[in-house]
Design a protein around this motif. Structure first.
Motif, PDB file in Angstrom:
ATOM      1  N   GLY A 214       0.739  -1.309   0.020  1.00 30.58           N
ATOM      2  CA  GLY A 214       0.120   0.103   0.181  1.00 30.58           C
ATOM      3  C   GLY A 214       0.883   1.069   0.324  1.00 30.58           C
ATOM      4  O   GLY A 214       0.690   2.106  -0.634  1.00 30.58           O
ATOM      5  N   LEU A 215       1.870   1.313   0.746  1.00 31.95           N
ATOM      6  CA  LEU A 215       2.676   2.598   1.191  1.00 31.95           C
ATOM      7  C   LEU A 215       4.236   2.307   0.935  1.00 31.95           C
ATOM      8  O   LEU A 215       4.734   1.324   1.329  1.00 31.95           O
ATOM      9  N   CYS A 216       4.805   3.299   0.239  1.00 35.91           N
ATOM     10  CA  CYS A 216       6.382   3.429   0.522  1.00 35.91           C
ATOM     11  C   CYS A 216       6.473   4.742   0.971  1.00 35.91           C
ATOM     12  O   CYS A 216       5.989   5.835   0.785  1.00 35.91           O
ATOM     13  N   GLY A 267       6.115  -1.171   2.231  1.00 35.38           N
ATOM     14  CA  GLY A 267       7.174  -1.898   1.636  1.00 35.38           C
ATOM     15  C   GLY A 267       7.974  -1.232   0.643  1.00 35.38           C
ATOM     16  O   GLY A 267       7.148  -0.242  -0.241  1.00 35.38           O
ATOM     17  N   ILE A 268       9.168  -1.808   0.175  1.00 35.93           N
ATOM     18  CA  ILE A 268       9.535  -0.934  -1.243  1.00 35.93           C
ATOM     19  C   ILE A 268      10.332  -2.094  -1.858  1.00 35.93           C
ATOM     20  O   ILE A 268      10.814  -2.986  -1.378  1.00 35.93           O
ATOM     21  N   ASP A 269      10.186  -2.184  -3.364  1.00 33.25           N
ATOM     22  CA  ASP A 269      10.538  -3.136  -4.027  1.00 33.25           C
ATOM     23  C   ASP A 269      12.167  -2.324  -4.534  1.00 33.25           C
ATOM     24  O   ASP A 269      12.168  -1.349  -5.351  1.00 33.25           O
ATOM     25  N   GLY A 270      13.183  -2.682  -3.914  1.00 29.38           N
ATOM     26  CA  GLY A 270      14.330  -2.366  -4.214  1.00 29.38           C
ATOM     27  C   GLY A 270      14.793  -1.443  -2.814  1.00 29.38           C
ATOM     28  O   GLY A 270      14.432  -1.369  -1.591  1.00 29.38           O
ATOM     29  N   ASP A 271      15.523  -0.387  -3.058  1.00 32.55           N
ATOM     30  CA  ASP A 271      15.733   0.717  -1.970  1.00 32.55           C
ATOM     31  C   ASP A 271      15.417   1.829  -2.169  1.00 32.55           C
ATOM     32  O   ASP A 271      15.904   2.774  -1.570  1.00 32.55           O
ATOM     33  N   ASN A 272      14.756   2.289  -2.864  1.00 34.45           N
ATOM     34  CA  ASN A 272      14.191   3.474  -3.599  1.00 34.45           C
ATOM     35  C   ASN A 272      12.787   3.863  -3.675  1.00 34.45           C
ATOM     36  O   ASN A 272      12.110   3.081  -4.317  1.00 34.45           O
ATOM     37  N   ILE A 273      12.178   4.672  -2.857  1.00 31.57           N
ATOM     38  CA  ILE A 273      10.642   4.768  -2.911  1.00 31.57           C
ATOM     39  C   ILE A 273      10.081   5.278  -3.994  1.00 31.57           C
ATOM     40  O   ILE A 273       9.071   4.805  -4.728  1.00 31.57           O
ATOM     41  N   TYR A 274      10.864   6.003  -4.860  1.00 25.65           N
ATOM     42  CA  TYR A 274      10.491   6.575  -6.095  1.00 25.65           C
ATOM     43  C   TYR A 274      10.321   5.492  -7.259  1.00 25.65           C
ATOM     44  O   TYR A 274       9.247   5.483  -7.717  1.00 25.65           O
ATOM     45  N   THR A 275      11.504   4.822  -7.265  1.00 24.10           N
ATOM     46  CA  THR A 275      11.509   3.657  -8.372  1.00 24.10           C
ATOM     47  C   THR A 275      10.320   2.678  -8.021  1.00 24.10           C
ATOM     48  O   THR A 275       9.704   2.079  -9.033  1.00 24.10           O
ATOM     49  N   SER A 276      10.192   2.340  -6.830  1.00 24.76           N
ATOM     50  CA  SER A 276       9.317   1.333  -6.264  1.00 24.76           C
ATOM     51  C   SER A 276       7.849   1.768  -6.739  1.00 24.76           C
ATOM     52  O   SER A 276       7.106   1.069  -7.204  1.00 24.76           O
ATOM     53  N   PHE A 277       7.569   3.105  -6.421  1.00 23.48           N
ATOM     54  CA  PHE A 277       6.121   3.737  -6.716  1.00 23.48           C
ATOM     55  C   PHE A 277       6.079   3.619  -8.187  1.00 23.48           C
ATOM     56  O   PHE A 277       5.094   3.304  -8.866  1.00 23.48           O
ATOM     57  N   TYR A 278       7.233   4.316  -8.925  1.00 25.81           N
ATOM     58  CA  TYR A 278       6.780   4.261 -10.512  1.00 25.81           C
ATOM     59  C   TYR A 278       6.636   2.928 -11.275  1.00 25.81           C
ATOM     60  O   TYR A 278       6.012   2.961 -12.433  1.00 25.81           O
ATOM     61  N   GLY A 280       5.213   0.592 -10.162  1.00 24.04           N
ATOM     62  CA  GLY A 280       3.564  -0.038  -9.517  1.00 24.04           C
ATOM     63  C   GLY A 280       3.609  -0.897  -8.620  1.00 24.04           C
ATOM     64  O   GLY A 280       2.682  -1.629  -8.421  1.00 24.04           O
ATOM     65  N   ARG A 281       4.679  -0.864  -7.800  1.00 23.51           N
ATOM     66  CA  ARG A 281       4.799  -1.871  -6.541  1.00 23.51           C
ATOM     67  C   ARG A 281       3.959  -0.927  -5.313  1.00 23.51           C
ATOM     68  O   ARG A 281       4.134  -1.730  -4.377  1.00 23.51           O
ATOM     69  N   ASN A 282       3.646   0.302  -5.285  1.00 21.35           N
ATOM     70  CA  ASN A 282       3.165   0.807  -4.101  1.00 21.35           C
ATOM     71  C   ASN A 282       1.824   1.706  -4.726  1.00 21.35           C
ATOM     72  O   ASN A 282       2.069   2.291  -5.879  1.00 21.35           O
ATOM     73  N   ALA A 283       0.918   1.717  -3.900  1.00 20.51           N
ATOM     74  CA  ALA A 283      -0.106   2.772  -4.364  1.00 20.51           C
ATOM     75  C   ALA A 283      -0.038   3.967  -3.937  1.00 20.51           C
ATOM     76  O   ALA A 283      -0.414   4.875  -4.640  1.00 20.51           O
ATOM     77  N   PHE A 284       0.646   4.072  -2.723  1.00 17.13           N
ATOM     78  CA  PHE A 284       0.882   5.665  -1.905  1.00 17.13           C
ATOM     79  C   PHE A 284       2.466   5.674  -2.159  1.00 17.13           C
ATOM     80  O   PHE A 284       3.290   4.736  -1.513  1.00 17.13           O
ATOM     81  N   LEU A 285       2.823   6.917  -2.129  1.00 18.37           N
ATOM     82  CA  LEU A 285       4.182   7.397  -1.672  1.00 18.37           C
ATOM     83  C   LEU A 285       4.110   8.482  -0.901  1.00 18.37           C
ATOM     84  O   LEU A 285       3.395   9.628  -1.452  1.00 18.37           O
ATOM     85  N   GLN A 286       4.565   8.335   0.182  1.00 15.25           N
ATOM     86  CA  GLN A 286       4.945   9.838   1.017  1.00 15.25           C
ATOM     87  C   GLN A 286       5.768  10.528   1.006  1.00 15.25           C
ATOM     88  O   GLN A 286       6.868   9.818   0.866  1.00 15.25           O
ATOM     89  N   ALA A 302      10.028  11.832 -18.377  1.00 14.03           N
ATOM     90  CA  ALA A 302      10.992  10.634 -18.882  1.00 14.03           C
ATOM     91  C   ALA A 302      10.158   9.439 -19.009  1.00 14.03           C
ATOM     92  O   ALA A 302      10.842   8.437 -19.299  1.00 14.03           O
ATOM     93  N   LYS A 303       8.972   9.198 -19.003  1.00 13.15           N
ATOM     94  CA  LYS A 303       8.242   8.005 -18.973  1.00 13.15           C
ATOM     95  C   LYS A 303       8.350   6.986 -18.151  1.00 13.15           C
ATOM     96  O   LYS A 303       8.561   5.711 -18.656  1.00 13.15           O
ATOM     97  N   GLN A 304       9.134   7.327 -17.056  1.00 15.28           N
ATOM     98  CA  GLN A 304       9.254   6.289 -15.982  1.00 15.28           C
ATOM     99  C   GLN A 304       8.006   5.555 -15.666  1.00 15.28           C
ATOM    100  O   GLN A 304       8.042   4.449 -15.007  1.00 15.28           O
ATOM    101  N   PHE A 305       7.027   5.983 -15.653  1.00 16.78           N
ATOM    102  CA  PHE A 305       5.844   5.693 -15.328  1.00 16.78           C
ATOM    103  C   PHE A 305       4.571   6.305 -16.168  1.00 16.78           C
ATOM    104  O   PHE A 305       4.982   7.540 -16.902  1.00 16.78           O
TER     105      PHE A 305
END
Length: 431
Positions: A214-216, A267-278, A280-286, A302-305
């Motif tokens: 849900g959140l990163c 949770g985070i996929d990797g170690d960066n909240i932005y990358t994880s959010f982009y 589609g691994r998280n619904a919310f980024l705080q 840059a079409k990262q998402f």
């Protein structure tokens, strides 16, 4: 013994500073004519020192460097930018102060105040800076950088509230309500947010491992402010006191522990909240609102998402009946004992103008409704002093909470440690 250790460290680092940690900004092709009279209030212009963590000098388009370069040309002097990272920069401020050669212009954020003022690293600024300038936020300066009714740091005009960016497509596909509509209806609470995030935390490929959350986020301690509480506070005498017995602290700690450890909907996929959010691994980024112009919009370009995103305030905890908002502000102060405080003040004014103009230009890309939301949230700020470096941002306590330790046991074990930190900070304020 503790004081001796600090003194030795201060002297050692002062020697390091004098050994060549300074870098000049150099020249610029866009020259400005030197003023005929470079004095201010009878104070002669002289070289200045400046510190801001992570501030380089190579990018001549950087708003701070542009202001410094223009100042150098106007006053015919040099501004030495002290090389410093985020782990060591406050120690360099301390050592310079202890050496008798204080840094003239000192960066400050919510993490350094009121400690910098209490310890005497910086001085009241209203004598040297126009605190009613359009490029400075007086309200933020008073909220975050005042001590005993005096302002010690000039805040930049834009205050950044802590918000949640969310994947609209993901929420739509999951059949969940739009968070902004819940906010408008007064239903955006800790419980509503938690249930939504738990619903969104799933194993999408059936391999037995959660791969969407849900959140990163990076700031577990910020949830205290969202619940209108803090690990420590400033009393009526302008001194720190612990606030660990506040029921809202326990309440928030339970919320964070469920988020990080029990239910693991953060949770985070990797170690960066932005990358994880982009991805589609998280619904919310705080994150703070500055991230929209600095990170999210550039990533979208840059079409990262490719999903549609929205923004909503951080939800309010049950103790936050006043609906105040956690926010971040930064600015610049003048070192106590600076030999050129009027010129330091002038440099700060020029930096604030340059930074504000850059922000105004960047904000042209931000949707108007988002800018209006940030402005609205900035009107009701909660200054959660737990951010203050007096207790090292509360990170030691939250390491225990996020690791699953019993909350009452964690509070008991951290109390004597924080009492020592606060005693040290208060001793400086009373001396």
């Amino acid at each position: 013994m503790k004081k001796i250790g600090i003194k030795i460290l201060s002297v050692s680092l002062a020697a390091v500073l004098s050994a060549g940690l300074f870098a000049g900004c150099g020249s610029s092709k866009n020259t400005v004519k030197k003023l005929e009279d470079t004095s201010i209030n009878g104070e002669a212009a002289a070289d200045l020192t400046f510190i801001r963590p992570g501030q380089g000098t190579d990018d001549k388009n950087d708003a701070v460097i542009k202001a410094i370069t223009e100042y150098e040309q106007l006053y015919g002097v040099k501004v030495q930018v002290i090389s410093a990272d985020y782990d060591t920069w406050t120690t360099k401020v301390l050592s310079a102060s202890a050496s008798g050669s204080p840094i003239d212009v000192i960066f400050g954020s919510v993490s350094e105040y009121p400690l910098f003022a209490m310890k005497g690293y910086t001085q009241p600024i209203e004598k040297y800076i126009d605190t009613n300038s359009e490029y400075m936020s007086r309200s933020a300066s008073e909220a975050f950088f005042a001590f005993k009714n005096q302002i010690y740091c000039a805040a930049v005009s834009d205050v950044s509230p802590l918000v949640l960016y969310y994947n609209k497509d993901m929420l739509d596909q999951s059949g969940l309500d739009d968070p902004m509509e819940l906010y408008k209806n007064g239903e955006w609470t800790f419980d509503t947010f938690k249930q939504m995030c738990k619903t969104l935390t799933v194993d999408t490929d059936g391999d037995g491992n959660t791969d969407r959350w849900g959140l990163c986020c990076w700031y577990p301690w910020a949830w205290l402010g969202a619940n209108h509480t803090a690990l420590c506070k400033i009393n009526e005498n302008g001194l720190y006191e612990l606030n660990l017995s506040d029921p809202a602290v326990v309440q928030t700690s339970e919320f964070v522990q469920d988020m990080y450890y029990t239910s693991k909907w953060r949770g985070i996929d990797g170690d960066n909240i932005y990358t994880s959010f982009y991805q589609g691994r998280n619904a919310f980024l705080q994150e703070y609102s500055w991230s929209e112009t600095n990170n999210i919009i550039p990533a979208k370009k840059a079409k990262q998402f490719d999903f549609e995103y929205g923004v909503v305030p951080t939800p309010y905890g049950p103790n936050n009946t006043e609906k105040t908002n956690v926010a971040h502000a930064s600015g610049y102060g003048i070192g106590t004992g600076s030999k050129n405080p009027y010129h330091a003040g002038k440099l700060i004014e020029m930096i604030l103008k340059s930074v504000s103009e850059e922000a105004k230009e960047k904000n042209k890309e931000v949707p108007e409704e988002n800018l209006n939301l940030y402005k609205e949230l900035g009107k009701s700020i909660f200054n959660d002093t737990f951010y203050d470096s007096a207790i090292k941002n509360g990170s030691e306590y939250f390491d225990l909470v996020c690791g699953g330790s019993n909350i009452q046991t964690s509070l008991s074990s951290i109390k004597p440690i924080y009492e020592g930190y606060i005693e040290d900070a208060n001793e400086a304020a009373q001396s």
